[in-house]
Design a protein around this motif. Sequence first.
Motif, PDB file in Angstrom:
ATOM      1  N   SER A 205      15.608  45.431  12.388  1.00  0.00           N
ATOM      2  CA  SER A 205      15.377  45.237  13.820  1.00  0.00           C
ATOM      3  C   SER A 205      16.709  45.172  14.547  1.00  0.00           C
ATOM      4  CB  SER A 205      14.582  43.952  14.071  1.00  0.00           C
ATOM      5  OG  SER A 205      15.347  42.820  13.705  1.00  0.00           O
ATOM      6  N   ILE A 206      16.656  45.407  15.842  1.00  0.00           N
ATOM      7  CA  ILE A 206      17.857  45.322  16.675  1.00  0.00           C
ATOM      8  C   ILE A 206      18.384  43.896  16.686  1.00  0.00           C
ATOM      9  CG2 ILE A 206      18.724  45.574  19.028  1.00  0.00           C
ATOM     10  CD1 ILE A 206      16.675  47.811  19.430  1.00  0.00           C
ATOM     11  N   GLU A 207      17.459  42.909  16.690  1.00  0.00           N
ATOM     12  CA  GLU A 207      17.867  41.504  16.731  1.00  0.00           C
ATOM     13  C   GLU A 207      18.644  41.120  15.470  1.00  0.00           C
ATOM     14  OE1 GLU A 207      14.858  42.605  17.356  1.00  0.00           O
ATOM     15  OE2 GLU A 207      14.655  42.204  19.508  1.00  0.00           O
ATOM     16  N   ALA A 208      18.179  41.596  14.317  1.00  0.00           N
ATOM     17  CA  ALA A 208      18.873  41.280  13.067  1.00  0.00           C
ATOM     18  C   ALA A 208      20.274  41.882  13.060  1.00  0.00           C
ATOM     19  CB  ALA A 208      18.064  41.791  11.876  1.00  0.00           C
TER      20      ALA A 208
ATOM     21  N   ILE B 215      24.781  36.055   5.815  1.00  0.00           N
ATOM     22  CA  ILE B 215      24.045  36.810   6.837  1.00  0.00           C
ATOM     23  C   ILE B 215      24.453  38.278   6.829  1.00  0.00           C
ATOM     24  CG2 ILE B 215      23.732  37.089   9.333  1.00  0.00           C
ATOM     25  CD1 ILE B 215      24.055  34.004   9.529  1.00  0.00           C
ATOM     26  N   VAL B 216      25.749  38.555   6.786  1.00  0.00           N
ATOM     27  CA  VAL B 216      26.235  39.936   6.830  1.00  0.00           C
ATOM     28  C   VAL B 216      25.721  40.741   5.639  1.00  0.00           C
ATOM     29  CG1 VAL B 216      28.310  41.356   6.651  1.00  0.00           C
ATOM     30  CG2 VAL B 216      28.263  39.402   8.214  1.00  0.00           C
ATOM     31  N   ASN B 217      25.566  40.082   4.489  1.00  0.00           N
ATOM     32  CA  ASN B 217      25.146  40.793   3.277  1.00  0.00           C
ATOM     33  C   ASN B 217      23.638  40.752   3.035  1.00  0.00           C
ATOM     34  OD1 ASN B 217      27.774  41.651   2.091  1.00  0.00           O
ATOM     35  ND2 ASN B 217      28.165  39.451   2.096  1.00  0.00           N
TER      36      ASN B 217
ATOM     37  N   PRO C  18      13.186  32.243   3.047  1.00  0.00           N
ATOM     38  CA  PRO C  18      14.591  32.608   2.823  1.00  0.00           C
ATOM     39  C   PRO C  18      15.011  33.967   3.386  1.00  0.00           C
ATOM     40  CG  PRO C  18      13.580  31.763   0.812  1.00  0.00           C
ATOM     41  CD  PRO C  18      12.482  31.969   1.795  1.00  0.00           C
ATOM     42  N   HIS C  19      14.075  34.890   3.561  1.00  0.00           N
ATOM     43  CA  HIS C  19      14.487  36.238   3.992  1.00  0.00           C
ATOM     44  C   HIS C  19      14.746  36.347   5.492  1.00  0.00           C
ATOM     45  CE1 HIS C  19      10.661  37.360   5.920  1.00  0.00           C
ATOM     46  NE2 HIS C  19      10.049  36.778   4.906  1.00  0.00           N
ATOM     47  N   LEU C  20      14.485  35.276   6.251  1.00  0.00           N
ATOM     48  CA  LEU C  20      14.710  35.327   7.698  1.00  0.00           C
ATOM     49  C   LEU C  20      16.185  35.067   8.022  1.00  0.00           C
ATOM     50  CD1 LEU C  20      11.581  33.420   9.044  1.00  0.00           C
ATOM     51  CD2 LEU C  20      11.958  35.890   8.968  1.00  0.00           C
ATOM     52  N   ILE C  21      16.717  35.853   8.932  1.00  0.00           N
ATOM     53  CA  ILE C  21      18.122  35.719   9.319  1.00  0.00           C
ATOM     54  C   ILE C  21      18.305  34.639  10.383  1.00  0.00           C
ATOM     55  CG2 ILE C  21      20.032  36.910  10.488  1.00  0.00           C
ATOM     56  CD1 ILE C  21      19.289  39.435   9.087  1.00  0.00           C
ATOM     57  N   TYR C  22      17.349  34.498  11.284  1.00  0.00           N
ATOM     58  CA  TYR C  22      17.546  33.652  12.469  1.00  0.00           C
ATOM     59  C   TYR C  22      17.952  32.211  12.145  1.00  0.00           C
ATOM     60  CZ  TYR C  22      16.748  31.286  16.892  1.00  0.00           C
ATOM     61  OH  TYR C  22      16.897  30.523  18.019  1.00  0.00           O
ATOM     62  N   PRO C  23      17.237  31.490  11.256  1.00  0.00           N
ATOM     63  CA  PRO C  23      17.676  30.096  10.985  1.00  0.00           C
ATOM     64  C   PRO C  23      19.070  30.033  10.369  1.00  0.00           C
ATOM     65  CG  PRO C  23      15.910  30.762   9.498  1.00  0.00           C
ATOM     66  CD  PRO C  23      15.991  31.806  10.542  1.00  0.00           C
ATOM     67  N   LYS C  24      19.443  31.011   9.551  1.00  0.00           N
ATOM     68  CA  LYS C  24      20.795  31.053   8.984  1.00  0.00           C
ATOM     69  C   LYS C  24      21.816  31.323  10.094  1.00  0.00           C
ATOM     70  CE  LYS C  24      19.555  32.632   4.320  1.00  0.00           C
ATOM     71  NZ  LYS C  24      18.104  32.502   4.438  1.00  0.00           N
TER      72      LYS C  24
END
Length: 362
Positions: free
Chosen positions: A339-342, A330-332, A301-307
């Motif tokens: 990371s730069i990607e996040a 995602i914004v919150n 759940p803590h990964l942003i990419y799939p969301k």
Amino acid sequence: ASAVIIFIVFTAIQLYQYKKGSADGRLFIWGISWDIIKDHPLLGVGFDQYAVAHNDYQAIYFQQNPHETELGYLAGNVEYAFNEFLQTWAELGLIGFLTFTGIFYLLISHGIRKSLKEKHWPLIAGLGGFVSILVASLFSYPLHDIPTLLNYFFFAAVIASNIEINRFRFKFKTDTFLYKFILILLVFGSCVFIYNRSNYLMAERKWKDSFLELRSGNAKIGIEGYGQLYSVLKQNKYFLFNYAVELDRQGQYARSIELFRETEQRLNDHDLYNFLGAAYEGINDPDQAEKAFLISTYMIPHLIYPKFRLAILYHVTGQTEKAKKMAYVIVNMRPKVSSIEADRMKYVVKTVILEGKELVVE
């Protein structure tokens, strides 16, 4: 005795506080392992299938408990239960578990009995090494580490050779037909094994060559190489995954989906479902793409990419409310690792989905 118990409890509490995150993560893994055991108590999920089952159960857990944010930050792609006893029961069922623990009990009980009667130093040394692996097996996965596994068998052999265990004795006369037949079978089986193994090792080298061809831009030669190796390496889950990813990158989405589905029976992690979702997008199947991205989202759940992929999918398919809801999430989000990607993904969904602006490429 009371002083010893107090000391052990105090030490355990201090060690828990020293690495609380790691301890909580293992407790969570053990909880998931117990859920697997409860659903498959007798036969287990199958040898070497723990990682697949665990990640499935983990995804279901977070799907049913979406507000477990702290546990969500501890989740990852789990391959081992960090407890050999739990993993053995989960994979091999009660029969495998009893066999595994029975070997420990048999060797240790007989070894201790004999060492109490006489000071047999090789036996005592073997017991010390064997028990140390037993203790490590409660909190880690020493039997999945080749050097430690070899030590396990070495210590077991030392103990077994110095104790008396009632056993059946089978005697074969070397001049009988049965003895000669078994010997021929062993020689023939060894030759077949060596032949197949040599072919497998050669195929792995060619796999590397095909991979380098793709990285060099020779897509046709590289993909053809993978196709030729499939019949030999299809039992290698990492080859299947790599082959599917390369097909996905080359736009051969239908075939890549077939291989991803074949791979998920043995290699089940969030990356696979991210690629699978992208492949379904490639064949214009947003419903299946959504399902794949959701599994990846629930799994860790803590990964942003799939969301992020879900938000973009909802946006381009006109599902405005779903897109905005995911964009707000995602914004919150607090990334586990900044990371730069996040930051970039947060900027994209905020700009495009929430503010309705065009993305400016800097």
